[in-house]
Design a protein around this motif. Structure first.
Motif, mmCIF file in Angstrom:
data_model
loop_
_atom_site.group_PDB
_atom_site.id
_atom_site.type_symbol
_atom_site.label_atom_id
_atom_site.label_comp_id
_atom_site.label_asym_id
_atom_site.label_seq_id
_atom_site.Cartn_x
_atom_site.Cartn_y
_atom_site.Cartn_z
ATOM 1 N N ARG A 61 7.063 -14.869 -15.208
ATOM 2 C CA ARG A 61 8.253 -15.198 -16.012
ATOM 3 C C ARG A 61 9.421 -14.268 -15.681
ATOM 4 O O ARG A 61 10.577 -14.701 -15.633
ATOM 5 C CB ARG A 61 7.918 -15.125 -17.505
ATOM 6 C CG ARG A 61 7.004 -16.244 -17.993
ATOM 7 C CD ARG A 61 6.946 -16.277 -19.516
ATOM 8 N NE ARG A 61 6.407 -15.044 -20.081
ATOM 9 C CZ ARG A 61 5.115 -14.834 -20.286
ATOM 10 N NH1 ARG A 61 4.228 -15.770 -19.991
ATOM 11 N NH2 ARG A 61 4.695 -13.687 -20.822
ATOM 12 N N GLU A 62 9.133 -12.987 -15.450
ATOM 13 C CA GLU A 62 10.193 -12.033 -15.147
ATOM 14 C C GLU A 62 10.847 -12.323 -13.797
ATOM 15 O O GLU A 62 12.070 -12.208 -13.644
ATOM 16 C CB GLU A 62 9.637 -10.606 -15.177
ATOM 17 C CG GLU A 62 9.285 -10.103 -16.569
ATOM 18 C CD GLU A 62 10.508 -10.063 -17.481
ATOM 19 O OE1 GLU A 62 11.568 -9.584 -17.040
ATOM 20 O OE2 GLU A 62 10.402 -10.525 -18.627
ATOM 21 N N ILE A 63 10.051 -12.673 -12.812
ATOM 22 C CA ILE A 63 10.609 -13.027 -11.504
ATOM 23 C C ILE A 63 11.488 -14.270 -11.627
ATOM 24 O O ILE A 63 12.594 -14.330 -11.071
ATOM 25 C CB ILE A 63 9.483 -13.255 -10.477
ATOM 26 C CG1 ILE A 63 8.721 -11.955 -10.218
ATOM 27 C CG2 ILE A 63 10.049 -13.802 -9.162
ATOM 28 C CD1 ILE A 63 7.458 -12.129 -9.393
ATOM 29 N N TRP A 64 11.006 -15.239 -12.370
ATOM 30 C CA TRP A 64 11.775 -16.475 -12.581
ATOM 31 C C TRP A 64 13.111 -16.161 -13.268
ATOM 32 O O TRP A 64 14.162 -16.681 -12.856
ATOM 33 C CB TRP A 64 10.956 -17.446 -13.412
ATOM 34 C CG TRP A 64 11.534 -18.825 -13.501
ATOM 35 C CD1 TRP A 64 12.266 -19.360 -14.514
ATOM 36 C CD2 TRP A 64 11.419 -19.859 -12.517
ATOM 37 N NE1 TRP A 64 12.623 -20.654 -14.246
ATOM 38 C CE2 TRP A 64 12.113 -20.989 -13.024
ATOM 39 C CE3 TRP A 64 10.802 -19.947 -11.267
ATOM 40 C CZ2 TRP A 64 12.204 -22.193 -12.311
ATOM 41 C CZ3 TRP A 64 10.887 -21.144 -10.554
ATOM 42 C CH2 TRP A 64 11.581 -22.240 -11.078
ATOM 43 N N ALA A 65 13.073 -15.326 -14.275
ATOM 44 C CA ALA A 65 14.287 -14.982 -15.014
ATOM 45 C C ALA A 65 15.306 -14.288 -14.114
ATOM 46 O O ALA A 65 16.519 -14.464 -14.265
ATOM 47 C CB ALA A 65 13.943 -14.088 -16.205
ATOM 48 N N ALA A 66 14.834 -13.506 -13.146
ATOM 49 C CA ALA A 66 15.731 -12.750 -12.269
ATOM 50 C C ALA A 66 16.476 -13.635 -11.278
ATOM 51 O O ALA A 66 17.537 -13.243 -10.774
ATOM 52 C CB ALA A 66 14.932 -11.690 -11.513
ATOM 53 N N ILE A 67 15.960 -14.823 -10.987
ATOM 54 C CA ILE A 67 16.613 -15.707 -10.011
ATOM 55 C C ILE A 67 17.153 -16.983 -10.651
ATOM 56 O O ILE A 67 17.825 -17.771 -9.987
ATOM 57 C CB ILE A 67 15.638 -16.089 -8.872
ATOM 58 C CG1 ILE A 67 14.438 -16.872 -9.426
ATOM 59 C CG2 ILE A 67 15.176 -14.844 -8.125
ATOM 60 C CD1 ILE A 67 13.540 -17.451 -8.359
ATOM 61 N N ARG A 68 16.875 -17.169 -11.936
ATOM 62 C CA ARG A 68 17.195 -18.434 -12.605
ATOM 63 C C ARG A 68 18.685 -18.746 -12.589
ATOM 64 O O ARG A 68 19.099 -19.856 -12.217
ATOM 65 C CB ARG A 68 16.676 -18.397 -14.050
ATOM 66 C CG ARG A 68 16.898 -19.688 -14.821
ATOM 67 C CD ARG A 68 16.347 -19.570 -16.228
ATOM 68 N NE ARG A 68 17.082 -18.608 -17.026
ATOM 69 C CZ ARG A 68 18.239 -18.876 -17.639
ATOM 70 N NH1 ARG A 68 18.805 -20.075 -17.516
ATOM 71 N NH2 ARG A 68 18.838 -17.951 -18.354
ATOM 72 N N GLU A 69 19.506 -17.793 -12.975
ATOM 73 C CA GLU A 69 20.936 -18.070 -13.110
ATOM 74 C C GLU A 69 21.584 -18.372 -11.760
ATOM 75 O O GLU A 69 22.364 -19.323 -11.636
ATOM 76 C CB GLU A 69 21.632 -16.879 -13.773
ATOM 77 C CG GLU A 69 23.099 -17.131 -14.059
ATOM 78 C CD GLU A 69 23.733 -15.997 -14.848
ATOM 79 O OE1 GLU A 69 24.974 -15.947 -14.892
ATOM 80 O OE2 GLU A 69 22.984 -15.165 -15.413
ATOM 81 N N GLU A 70 21.236 -17.582 -10.746
ATOM 82 C CA GLU A 70 21.872 -17.761 -9.443
ATOM 83 C C GLU A 70 21.496 -19.096 -8.795
ATOM 84 O O GLU A 70 22.306 -19.693 -8.077
ATOM 85 C CB GLU A 70 21.487 -16.608 -8.517
ATOM 86 C CG GLU A 70 22.295 -16.562 -7.241
ATOM 87 C CD GLU A 70 22.121 -15.260 -6.485
ATOM 88 O OE1 GLU A 70 22.717 -15.142 -5.406
ATOM 89 O OE2 GLU A 70 21.400 -14.362 -6.978
ATOM 90 N N LEU A 71 20.278 -19.565 -9.048
ATOM 91 C CA LEU A 71 19.849 -20.839 -8.468
ATOM 92 C C LEU A 71 20.021 -22.018 -9.430
ATOM 93 O O LEU A 71 19.767 -23.153 -9.047
ATOM 94 C CB LEU A 71 18.370 -20.751 -8.039
ATOM 95 C CG LEU A 71 18.083 -19.906 -6.799
ATOM 96 C CD1 LEU A 71 16.582 -19.800 -6.569
ATOM 97 C CD2 LEU A 71 18.761 -20.494 -5.574
ATOM 98 N N ARG A 72 20.455 -21.714 -10.674
ATOM 99 C CA ARG A 72 20.603 -22.734 -11.721
ATOM 100 C C ARG A 72 19.269 -23.457 -11.977
ATOM 101 O O ARG A 72 19.179 -24.682 -11.974
ATOM 102 C CB ARG A 72 21.694 -23.746 -11.352
ATOM 103 C CG ARG A 72 23.077 -23.125 -11.274
ATOM 104 C CD ARG A 72 24.134 -24.125 -10.895
ATOM 105 N NE ARG A 72 25.400 -23.470 -10.611
ATOM 106 C CZ ARG A 72 26.433 -24.062 -10.010
ATOM 107 N NH1 ARG A 72 26.329 -25.313 -9.622
ATOM 108 N NH2 ARG A 72 27.546 -23.406 -9.789
ATOM 109 N N LEU A 73 18.267 -22.644 -12.234
ATOM 110 C CA LEU A 73 16.927 -23.145 -12.517
ATOM 111 C C LEU A 73 16.768 -23.378 -14.008
ATOM 112 O O LEU A 73 17.513 -22.813 -14.816
ATOM 113 C CB LEU A 73 15.880 -22.124 -12.046
ATOM 114 C CG LEU A 73 15.870 -21.806 -10.549
ATOM 115 C CD1 LEU A 73 14.967 -20.596 -10.288
ATOM 116 C CD2 LEU A 73 15.418 -22.998 -9.733
ATOM 117 N N PRO A 74 15.765 -24.162 -14.410
ATOM 118 C CA PRO A 74 15.457 -24.291 -15.840
ATOM 119 C C PRO A 74 15.093 -22.938 -16.435
ATOM 120 O O PRO A 74 14.692 -22.020 -15.713
ATOM 121 C CB PRO A 74 14.245 -25.240 -15.852
ATOM 122 C CG PRO A 74 14.273 -25.935 -14.538
ATOM 123 C CD PRO A 74 14.881 -24.982 -13.559
#
Length: 221
Positions: A196-209
């Motif tokens: 979850r932490e890895i996902w949160a770190a890249i979510r905004e830049e890639l516009r992920l859910p």
């Protein structure tokens, strides 16, 4: 000219036999390094497990460092077969694919945890033995390219942010996976929390859910 079996058969059979023996040696080496470390590596035990002679092990791998290098390469290729499969990339949405790729870089119980132990051995060896550093750099470059290509494909398909920098994000994912993964391996962090932490770190830049997709059972070999 069509060649008869008497001209090509034996050489083909010999080559296949040699490849099979080499793969058995590497598989045995991966298992032993994972359980005992590179310093606990015993050629006689590897030969016994692989069903070959010790001289054949030495024929393929002159030093323990050479064996570690090839074992890591073999482990990487084996894991790549498990990862998403070469033919599945276009059939999986980019978000799902990226989530599955991150899963494959974390030490989930099973084959991925074993692979992680090999990576730790590589880190220690590369720090102490400069001749191992090109191997580490080469493997990291392959991982970086794998992530960057997946992100580039997602951008082309319109599923990820168009202004994202694939290479930069790939480096960040690998660095985060390394850092969090060590803590998971030590038992200091739950693997799902790391995910979850890895996902949160890249979510905004890639516009992920906001939440990562469901795991694709990365512990399965």
């Amino acid at each position: 000219m069509v060649r008869g079996p008497d001209q090509s058969g034996p050489s083909v059979t010999t080559a296949a036999t040699e490849r099979g023996a080499r793969e058995r040696i590497l598989d045995a080496a991966v298992g032993q390094i994972g359980s005992d470390g590179i310093d606990g590596l015993r050629i006689a035990r590897i030969a016994m497990k692989a069903g070959v002679s010790t001289s054949l092990v030495h024929y393929h791998f002159e030093t323990r460092e050479a064996l570690l290098e090839q074992a890591l390469e073999y482990s990487y290729e084996l894991a790549a077969d498990v990862r998403l499969g070469e033919g599945e990339g276009d059939s999986i949405e980019s978000v799902q694919r990226l989530g599955a790729m991150i899963d494959q870089f974390l030490p989930y119980p099973g084959i991925l945890e074993r692979d992680w132990i090999l990576w730790v051995e590589l880190w220690l060896r590369a720090v102490r033995h400069p001749e191992m550093r090109p191997t580490a750099a080469r493997l990291y470059e392959r991982m970086r390219d794998w992530f960057a290509e997946a992100i580039e494909n997602g951008i082309r398909r319109g599923e990820l942010a168009a202004n994202a920098d694939p290479a930069r994000i790939a480096d960040r994912i690998i660095a985060l996976a390394d850092g969090y993964g060590v803590r998971v391996l030590f038992g200091d962090m739950d693997v799902e929390h790391a995910r979850r932490e890895i996902w949160a770190a890249i979510r905004e830049e890639l516009r992920l859910p906001e939440q990562p997709p469901a795991a694709l059972d990365p512990a399965d070999p």
